[in-house]
Write an enzyme that holds these catalytic residues in place. Structure first.
Site, PDB file in Angstrom:
ATOM      1  CB  SER A   1      27.751  23.056 -16.125  1.00  0.00           C
ATOM      2  OG  SER A   1      27.281  23.220 -14.666  1.00  0.00           O
TER       3      SER A   1
ATOM      4  CG  ASP B   1      27.061  16.337 -10.819  1.00  0.00           C
ATOM      5  OD1 ASP B   1      26.953  17.426  -9.907  1.00  0.00           O
ATOM      6  OD2 ASP B   1      26.933  16.729 -12.123  1.00  0.00           O
TER       7      ASP B   1
ATOM      8  CG  HIS C   1      28.538  20.004 -11.412  1.00  0.00           C
ATOM      9  ND1 HIS C   1      27.684  19.525 -12.128  1.00  0.00           N
ATOM     10  CD2 HIS C   1      28.805  21.372 -11.656  1.00  0.00           C
ATOM     11  CE1 HIS C   1      27.291  20.412 -12.982  1.00  0.00           C
ATOM     12  NE2 HIS C   1      27.956  21.510 -12.638  1.00  0.00           N
TER      13      HIS C   1
HETATM   14  N1  LIG Z   1      31.950  25.189 -11.870  1.00  0.00           N
HETATM   15  C1  LIG Z   1      31.159  25.516 -13.144  1.00  0.00           C
HETATM   16  C2  LIG Z   1      29.819  24.890 -13.012  1.00  0.00           C
HETATM   17  C3  LIG Z   1      29.155  25.644 -12.179  1.00  0.00           C
HETATM   18  O1  LIG Z   1      27.691  25.134 -12.206  1.00  0.00           O
HETATM   19  C4  LIG Z   1      31.311  26.784 -13.296  1.00  0.00           C
HETATM   20  O2  LIG Z   1      31.524  27.673 -12.254  1.00  0.00           O
HETATM   21  O3  LIG Z   1      30.799  27.205 -14.338  1.00  0.00           O
END
Ligand SMILES: N[C@@H](CCO)C(=O)O
Length: 395
Positions: free
Chosen positions: A164, A324, A357
């Site tokens: 990410s 995603d 994601h």
């Molecule tokens: N859910 C993840 C990815 C968010 O882009 C975070 O909070 O780091």
């Protein structure tokens, strides 16, 4: 239980090395940096953690970059035994094997975990930066990671790994500093953010900015803003998938028959998770990092995106998830397509997961899906490893 290839090779011989640990947690004072979009930070500090033998050579070092809401605490260690955010991937005998590799993870520039951020005192004014913190990008985060490597006397690491926002930093690092790594693992990330993703993040930012308690960034520290909670709930809707929500929660609502009180299971879950998050994550950091992710662009400063991505020389594994919603699979494919057009060895692994994601952070997905992929890639063709294990075990 899954074990890595290396765990079947001479593992006991090197176990003793992992216990040869210095402190796991530290703070580094680093040089100031000129920022990619202009402006500068005259002083930078990072908090970082380490696992494994800190005397291992550069080629046995792996650096992991955290995602948006994660700190340097990727796994438990002696200084902090709490489970980390990639506990099932990083540790002795795990995919990123801290019996074999020295592992370093630093909290990201701009994040609320002890590295320089809106929570830091601005040396020029003597006051907290708060909302006056200059806008950073993943390129600035990558520069700070490079400066940490310099500080630690490490030249070229075996691998940089990130998912990410960590992946955005990782591809950016590999493009800016191609000679500082041999392998790159980038998960669920992009090399250039697209408008559809900006739209998701915009409404999250708006939820914070329109909260009267935000007070232009001068809110009382430590008080969870209602706007932060809404921002996180909005975030959760694109970190997961419809399939997960629909299979995980009962449909039947409960409570008094009034729109304010009648509650679905999924609402209670989001309320609980987001309330917890809003109490610990600083709103100015949220806004800063959220915009920084939108500004991801490896083409910045080059003719086009391909030129920026084409600077990457590391053998690359990109992992993406079909479901995603936030950073679509097409963007991971673009990275691999460009690298292949430059004859840089690159592989795209596509995961089918209702966890969308955030699949890489799901405990079971970590162990069953991500760990084997990452381990196989990091350890592939390390022919001399067994020999070296013998060498280090005799130290
Ligand atoms: N859910 C993840 C990815 C968010 O882009 C975070 O909070 O780091």
């Amino acid at each position: 239980m899954w074990t890595s290839r290396l765990s079947r090779v001479s593992r006991p011989l090197i176990r003793s090395i992992a216990t040869n640990s210095c402190r796991n947690k530290a703070i580094a004072k680093l040089p100031g940096i000129e920022l990619a979009l202009g402006g500068k930070l005259s002083e930078v500090q990072v908090t970082y953690e380490q696992w494994g033998d800190q005397t291992l050579p550069d080629e046995r070092t792996i650096m992991i970059f955290p995602s948006f809401s994660h700190s340097s605490h990727v796994a438990s260690n002696l200084d902090d035994p709490r489970p980390g955010w990639w506990e099932n991937v990083v540790g002795p005998g795990k995919a990123i094997d801290t019996s074999v590799f020295r592992v370093i993870c630093a909290s990201v520039l701009g994040s609320p975990y002890g590295s320089t951020s809106p929570l830091t005192i601005n040396p020029d004014t003597g006051k907290h930066y708060r909302a006056s913190f200059p806008q950073i990008t993943p390129a600035d985060m990558a520069t700070v990671h490079r400066n940490l490597l310099d500080h630690l006397g490490i030249n070229k690491v075996h691998a940089i790994v990130g998912g990410s926002m960590g992946g955005m930093q990782a591809v950016q690092f590999a493009s800016l500093f191609p000679d500082r790594l041999t392998r790159l693992v980038a998960l669920s990330c992009t090399a250039q953010t697209t408008p559809g993703t900006v739209a998701f993040r915009r409404v999250q930012r708006l939820a914070i900015l329109s909260d009267p308690e935000y007070k232009d960034g001068n809110y009382e520290f430590g008080v969870g803003l209602a706007g932060m909670k809404v921002a996180r709930e909005l975030g959760m809707t694109c970190y997961r998938s419809r399939e997960e929500f629909d299979t995980r929660f009962d449909w039947q609502p409960s409570g008094p028959t009034h729109f304010k009180e009648l509650t679905f299971d999924v609402e209670s879950y989001m309320d609980y998770q987001a309330s917890k998050f809003a109490r610990i994550f600083d709103p100015n950091c949220y806004l800063l990092l959220s915009k920084a992710m939108d500004l991801t662009d490896l083409g910045r400063g080059y003719q086009n995106l391909a030129e920026g991505v084409g600077r990457i020389k590391a053998e690359t594994l990109v992992i993406g998830v079909k479901q995603d919603l936030l950073v679509p699979l097409t963007e991971q494919k673009t990275i691999v397509d460009i690298l292949e057009s430059y004859d840089t060895p690159a592989t795209l692994s596509v995961i089918d997961s209702k966890y969308g994601h955030d699949a890489m952070f799901h405990p079971q997905m970590q162990s069953i899906v991500f760990a084997p992929l990452v381990s196989e890639f990091l350890e592939r063709n390390l022919d001399t490893l067994e020999h070296e294990q013998q060498r280090y075990s005799s130290l």
